[in-house]
Design an enzyme around this catalytic site. Structure first.
Site, PDB file in Angstrom:
ATOM      1  N   TRP A 157      22.925 -54.657  -1.416  1.00 17.92           N
ATOM      2  CA  TRP A 157      23.904 -55.090  -2.413  1.00 17.92           C
ATOM      3  C   TRP A 157      23.483 -56.336  -3.166  1.00 17.92           C
ATOM      4  O   TRP A 157      24.078 -56.664  -4.189  1.00 17.92           O
ATOM      5  CB  TRP A 157      25.265 -55.334  -1.739  1.00 17.92           C
ATOM      6  CG  TRP A 157      25.189 -56.277  -0.565  1.00 17.92           C
ATOM      7  CD1 TRP A 157      25.120 -55.921   0.756  1.00 17.92           C
ATOM      8  CD2 TRP A 157      25.125 -57.716  -0.585  1.00 17.92           C
ATOM      9  NE1 TRP A 157      25.018 -57.043   1.547  1.00 17.92           N
ATOM     10  CE2 TRP A 157      25.025 -58.154   0.738  1.00 17.92           C
ATOM     11  CE3 TRP A 157      25.154 -58.665  -1.606  1.00 17.92           C
ATOM     12  CZ2 TRP A 157      24.937 -59.492   1.090  1.00 17.92           C
ATOM     13  CZ3 TRP A 157      25.061 -60.014  -1.272  1.00 17.92           C
ATOM     14  CH2 TRP A 157      24.961 -60.414   0.068  1.00 17.92           C
ATOM     15  N   ASN A 158      22.478 -57.081  -2.658  1.00 20.63           N
ATOM     16  CA  ASN A 158      22.242 -58.397  -3.268  1.00 20.63           C
ATOM     17  C   ASN A 158      21.544 -58.311  -4.631  1.00 20.63           C
ATOM     18  O   ASN A 158      21.768 -59.156  -5.488  1.00 20.63           O
ATOM     19  CB  ASN A 158      21.507 -59.346  -2.313  1.00 20.63           C
ATOM     20  CG  ASN A 158      20.163 -58.838  -1.869  1.00 20.63           C
ATOM     21  OD1 ASN A 158      19.853 -57.646  -1.996  1.00 20.63           O
ATOM     22  ND2 ASN A 158      19.348 -59.717  -1.335  1.00 20.63           N
ATOM     23  N   LYS A 181      20.955 -43.719  -1.118  1.00 17.43           N
ATOM     24  CA  LYS A 181      22.286 -44.170  -0.680  1.00 17.43           C
ATOM     25  C   LYS A 181      22.358 -45.662  -1.005  1.00 17.43           C
ATOM     26  O   LYS A 181      21.705 -46.474  -0.355  1.00 17.43           O
ATOM     27  CB  LYS A 181      22.428 -43.932   0.832  1.00 17.43           C
ATOM     28  CG  LYS A 181      23.826 -43.682   1.336  1.00 17.43           C
ATOM     29  CD  LYS A 181      24.767 -44.862   1.237  1.00 17.43           C
ATOM     30  CE  LYS A 181      24.378 -46.037   2.091  1.00 17.43           C
ATOM     31  NZ  LYS A 181      25.162 -47.264   1.825  1.00 17.43           N
ATOM     32  N   PRO A 182      23.105 -46.024  -2.055  1.00 22.18           N
ATOM     33  CA  PRO A 182      23.198 -47.445  -2.396  1.00 22.18           C
ATOM     34  C   PRO A 182      24.163 -48.176  -1.457  1.00 22.18           C
ATOM     35  O   PRO A 182      24.984 -47.544  -0.790  1.00 22.18           O
ATOM     36  CB  PRO A 182      23.748 -47.422  -3.823  1.00 22.18           C
ATOM     37  CG  PRO A 182      24.550 -46.162  -3.897  1.00 22.18           C
ATOM     38  CD  PRO A 182      23.905 -45.171  -2.955  1.00 22.18           C
ATOM     39  N   GLY A 237      17.170 -54.357   3.919  1.00 17.14           N
ATOM     40  CA  GLY A 237      18.402 -54.734   4.623  1.00 17.14           C
ATOM     41  C   GLY A 237      18.060 -55.452   5.909  1.00 17.14           C
ATOM     42  O   GLY A 237      16.996 -56.072   6.036  1.00 17.14           O
ATOM     43  N   SER A 238      18.956 -55.325   6.879  1.00 12.39           N
ATOM     44  CA  SER A 238      18.823 -56.153   8.083  1.00 12.39           C
ATOM     45  C   SER A 238      17.765 -55.599   9.048  1.00 12.39           C
ATOM     46  O   SER A 238      17.472 -54.405   9.057  1.00 12.39           O
ATOM     47  CB  SER A 238      20.169 -56.236   8.809  1.00 12.39           C
ATOM     48  OG  SER A 238      20.422 -55.003   9.461  1.00 12.39           O
ATOM     49  N   GLU A 259      11.881 -53.595   4.227  1.00 14.07           N
ATOM     50  CA  GLU A 259      11.944 -54.978   3.752  1.00 14.07           C
ATOM     51  C   GLU A 259      13.182 -55.577   4.400  1.00 14.07           C
ATOM     52  O   GLU A 259      14.306 -55.325   3.980  1.00 14.07           O
ATOM     53  CB  GLU A 259      12.023 -54.961   2.224  1.00 14.07           C
ATOM     54  CG  GLU A 259      11.555 -56.251   1.606  1.00 14.07           C
ATOM     55  CD  GLU A 259      12.719 -57.111   1.184  1.00 14.07           C
ATOM     56  OE1 GLU A 259      13.169 -57.932   2.024  1.00 14.07           O
ATOM     57  OE2 GLU A 259      13.174 -56.960   0.045  1.00 14.07           O
ATOM     58  N   LEU A 260      12.953 -56.343   5.480  1.00 10.42           N
ATOM     59  CA  LEU A 260      14.052 -56.725   6.378  1.00 10.42           C
ATOM     60  C   LEU A 260      14.361 -58.225   6.256  1.00 10.42           C
ATOM     61  O   LEU A 260      13.941 -58.871   5.314  1.00 10.42           O
ATOM     62  CB  LEU A 260      13.682 -56.315   7.803  1.00 10.42           C
ATOM     63  CG  LEU A 260      13.241 -54.841   7.932  1.00 10.42           C
ATOM     64  CD1 LEU A 260      12.819 -54.517   9.350  1.00 10.42           C
ATOM     65  CD2 LEU A 260      14.337 -53.895   7.457  1.00 10.42           C
ATOM     66  N   CYS A 293      16.815 -62.371   0.392  1.00  3.40           N
ATOM     67  CA  CYS A 293      16.000 -62.312   1.626  1.00  3.40           C
ATOM     68  C   CYS A 293      14.911 -63.373   1.647  1.00  3.40           C
ATOM     69  O   CYS A 293      14.509 -63.824   2.706  1.00  3.40           O
ATOM     70  CB  CYS A 293      15.324 -60.952   1.759  1.00  3.40           C
ATOM     71  SG  CYS A 293      16.471 -59.599   1.836  1.00  3.40           S
ATOM     72  N   GLU A 391      19.516 -65.791   9.526  1.00  3.98           N
ATOM     73  CA  GLU A 391      19.556 -65.924   8.071  1.00  3.98           C
ATOM     74  C   GLU A 391      21.007 -66.235   7.665  1.00  3.98           C
ATOM     75  O   GLU A 391      21.909 -65.440   7.942  1.00  3.98           O
ATOM     76  CB  GLU A 391      19.143 -64.557   7.520  1.00  3.98           C
ATOM     77  CG  GLU A 391      18.511 -64.553   6.192  1.00  3.98           C
ATOM     78  CD  GLU A 391      18.028 -63.151   5.815  1.00  3.98           C
ATOM     79  OE1 GLU A 391      18.363 -62.155   6.483  1.00  3.98           O
ATOM     80  OE2 GLU A 391      17.314 -63.066   4.817  1.00  3.98           O
TER      81      GLU A 391
HETATM   82  C1  SIN Z   1      15.601 -59.542  -1.732  1.00  7.74           C
HETATM   83  O1  SIN Z   1      16.350 -60.473  -1.522  1.00  7.74           O
HETATM   84  O2  SIN Z   1      15.526 -58.616  -0.952  1.00  7.74           O
HETATM   85  C2  SIN Z   1      14.726 -59.469  -2.956  1.00  7.74           C
HETATM   86  C3  SIN Z   1      14.543 -60.723  -3.645  1.00  7.74           C
HETATM   87  C4  SIN Z   1      13.547 -60.685  -4.760  1.00  7.74           C
HETATM   88  O3  SIN Z   1      13.159 -59.647  -5.281  1.00  7.74           O
HETATM   89  O4  SIN Z   1      13.125 -61.777  -5.127  1.00  7.74           O
END
Ligand code: SIN
Length: 489
Positions: A157-158, A181-182, A237-238, A259-260, A293, A391
């Protein structure tokens, strides 16, 4: 009111399966504006039947899409990029509306998303294989690149536009088909992007999307995990969810890009330009209200520059304007939901109870609403605090003093995570030494803004594996097929 749309049909309320908007099971999920809690739209609360229909469509479409010449796939993806940019204002408003980020950031995210789409449109035509010198006479040996097959993309969602773009664009470029799946908090931007992809000419069945609530998501995703026709999972995500995906996809040995979570250190050495470090930190930390992230989670500042950095940073943070995206002056929006604010408040309370001191912020902003938290600077943080181990995913900067390079490298690496790290120094020997020593997939050196479509984005350790963006981001959707032709003499 700046958050209304000129093209209202971009706001969809159905799944997109086999080239059709399909209403779903009847049950719906309300999408809310995190600034006010107001319901913006309803989307399907899908389950296994919708996930299966999407997968059937993607599987059926794969043989034909794989054979579309790369140049033609590239042209379609390029048209998608053009449409995304042509709708930058509406998409930016949609992102700000469902995700809460300030409007300038919402529009900026659209440009950021488009940069990945354009990049992978161009990369589609460069999926070169190899001609390998044969070790024996009469043979020719080749390595060809082939699309892996159906890809399941599970997006966060970010960055509701950028993350879907940097997963789906390379998949399409490679010749893969997609089920997506968003995130339950922000499905509308993804649906709008899928509409534009369809208008750009992505054929029916090649790109399918189903929406689901937090409760129903496991039903959708587990169906894809268990089905051998899905050949790759890409997820942001997590870490606990990433581990579940890796475990559950093991039976069918799917390729994975994960990408966690991160726990990025930001180090300011005594030889740094302190003003540049404050600027870099503001950009890295407060983008998207700290819900990123790669944003710094732990700030290590050398004894000699600690007080200067802390006071300059506090002044900048105290001046940040917090408010809804509908106020064009806002620099920090609401957090995504109540759970996010509760976690931030818990981290700050825990840090203070363990001896940290609040220089600015340190509280909720009930006058604005329940999802707002004041941008915060803490000093006296240490490794025992929750904000150092988990985090925080919010606008909190906990500062820790250090005395030696060895000590700070050990502290920075003392985490199971390894996504991003940042440091500021003007000593060229130290720069290479520290860059080598940091156990992360990404290092910002005298730079707080590190993401770009041409760069390989991804982590090490429990921050996952696989890379997004760059040529590596395409490779993750391909496998290598070796051909050996004999009897040529
Ligand atoms: C993310 O927070 O997963 C991606 C951040 C970014 O693309 O800089």
């Amino acid at each position: 009111m700046p958050l209304t749309f000129t093209r209202t049909d971009l706001v969809r309320s159905a799944n997109f399966i086999a080239g059709q908007w399909t209403p779903g099971p009847g049950a719906t999920l309300a999408v809310t504006d995190p600034a006010t809690g107001a319901v913006i739209a309803h989307v399907p609360d899908s389950g296994a039947p919708e996930a299966l229909a999407a997968l059937d469509a993607a599987h059926a479409a794969f043989p034909a899409w794989k054979k579309v010449p790369a140049k033609q796939r590239a042209q379609i993806i390029k048209r998608w990029n053009d449409l995304v940019l042509a709708h930058q204002d509406d998409l930016g408003r949609l992102i700000s509306r469902e995700q809460g980020k300030p409007l300038a950031e919402g529009k900026g995210e659209v440009a950021y998303a488009a940069s990945y789409i354009e990049w992978f449109a161009e990369e589609a035509t460069r999926m070169n294989g190899e001609v390998i010198p044969a070790p024996v006479p009469g043979r020719r040996m080749f390595a060809l690149k082939e699309p892996v097959g159906v890809v399941a993309a599970i997006t966060p969602w970010n960055f509701p536009a950028a993350m879907i773009a940097r997963k789906i664009a390379p998949a399409l470029a490679a010749g893969c088909t997609v089920v997506c799946k968003p995130a339950e908090d922000t499905p509308l931007t993804s649906l709008a992007l899928v509409l534009l992809a369809h208008e750009a000419g992505v054929p029916a069945g090649v790109l399918n999307i189903v929406t689901a609530s937090r409760e129903k998501t496991p039903e959708v995703v587990d169906l894809w995990l268990d089905d051998a026709r899905v050949r790759k999972i890409t997820f942001t995500g997590s870490t606990p969810v990433g581990k579940h995906l890796a475990r559950r996809s093991a039976d069918t040995l799917k390729k994975l890009s994960l990408e966690l979570g991160g726990n990025a250190p930001f180090i300011v050495f005594e030889d740094a330009d302190v003003d540049a470090a404050v600027d870099g930190f503001m950009a890295a930390k407060f983008r998207n209200g700290g819900q990123t992230c790669v944003c710094p989670n732990r700030v290590f500042v050398h004894d000699r520059v600690h007080d200067e950095f802390a006071s300059k940073l506090s002044a900048r943070v105290a001046a940040l304007k917090v408010g809804p995206a509908s106020d064009l002056a806002s620099q920090i929006g609401p957090m995504i939901n109540d759970r996010a604010v509760e976690k931030i408040a818990r981290h700050v309370q825990d840090a203070v109870a363990r001896g940290a001191k609040v220089l600015t912020g340190g509280q909720r902003l009930p006058g604005l609403g329940p999802t707002y938290y004041a941008p915060t600077v803490l000093v006296g943080a240490d490794a025992s605090m929750a904000c150092s181990c988990e985090e925080t995913f919010g606008p909190v900067a906990p500062l820790t003093r250090f005395a030696t390079e060895a000590e700070v490298i050990a502290a920075a690496n003392d985490t199971p995570f390894g996504l991003a790290a940042y440091f500021y120094s003007n000593d060229v020997r130290r720069i290479w030494r520290v860059a080598d020593a940091l156990e992360t997939g990404i290092v910002g050196i005298n730079e707080g803004v590190i993401a770009a479509e041409a760069a390989p984005f991804g982590g090490v350790k429990e921050s996952g594996y696989g890379r997004e963006g760059s040529t590596h981001g395409l490779d993750d959707y391909l496998h290598t097929k070796y051909l050996c032709q004999g009897q040529l003499d």
